[in-house]
Design a protein around this motif. Structure first.
Motif, PDB file in Angstrom:
ATOM      1  N   ARG A  16       0.752  -1.226  -0.131  1.00 36.88           N
ATOM      2  CA  ARG A  16       0.100  -0.138  -0.161  1.00 36.88           C
ATOM      3  C   ARG A  16       0.939   1.329   0.147  1.00 36.88           C
ATOM      4  O   ARG A  16       0.388   2.392  -0.571  1.00 36.88           O
TER       5      ARG A  16
ATOM      6  N   SER B  16      -8.507   5.453   1.345  1.00 39.89           N
ATOM      7  CA  SER B  16      -7.059   4.306   1.441  1.00 39.89           C
ATOM      8  C   SER B  16      -5.873   4.916   2.431  1.00 39.89           C
ATOM      9  O   SER B  16      -5.281   4.049   2.928  1.00 39.89           O
TER      10      SER B  16
ATOM     11  N   LEU C  36      -4.706   2.773   5.429  1.00 39.13           N
ATOM     12  CA  LEU C  36      -3.420   2.593   5.585  1.00 39.13           C
ATOM     13  C   LEU C  36      -3.039   3.062   7.375  1.00 39.13           C
ATOM     14  O   LEU C  36      -2.270   2.004   7.909  1.00 39.13           O
TER      15      LEU C  36
END
Length: 149
Positions: free
Chosen positions: A58, A68, A72
């Motif tokens: 990622r 996203s 994370l």
């Protein structure tokens, strides 16, 4: 007075308290049910080794959406918990915790983030993940069915 008239009030009190205790245990509020549920997010890794792999991929991929970036951050926050589920020694877990705190303090923005410091931290996690996998492999044994326990 007869025996029935003397014991009837006591019998009613006992019966009422039994019914009340039985039914109060069976009835729960919606608040209790919601509090009792524990939802595991779909992006939570299964274990520490998988978490480090996902984190590595990622970080090197594009962090284009706010979602996203939040995922994370979640994975970074779960690292100490997932490492605690392994057989790493305390000093190794302390390193995972330290790296997790360092990565949590990075100002993650949209777009891929690859600085030298982050690369060093990810490398430290990879070494610890490899160590955790090695220890877990050593501590498990294979059954006659071929399953590791």
């Amino acid at each position: 007075m007869s025996f029935i008239y003397k014991t009837y009030p006591r019998l009613c009190v006992v019966a009422a308290s039994l019914l009340l205790s039985v039914f109060s245990g069976c009835i729960s509020s919606k608040e209790d049910e919601e509090h009792g549920e524990h939802v595991i997010p779909a992006h939570k890794p299964a274990d520490f080794v998988v978490a480090v792999d996902i984190l590595h991929s990622r970080i090197h991929s594009s962090l284009e959406t706010e979602e996203s970036v939040l995922e994370l951050r979640d994975i970074i926050g779960w690292l100490p918990e997932l490492a605690a589920q392994t057989d790493l020694a305390k000093d190794e877990w302390d390193r995972v915790h330290e790296v997790s705190r360092t990565l949590a303090n990075v100002a993650w923005k949209n777009g891929a983030v690859t600085t030298d410091e982050i690369e060093r931290e990810i490398d430290r996690l990879r070494v610890l993940a490899d160590r955790a996998a090695e220890i877990d492999q050593y501590n498990s044994f294979e059954t006659k069915d071929g399953d590791n326990v």
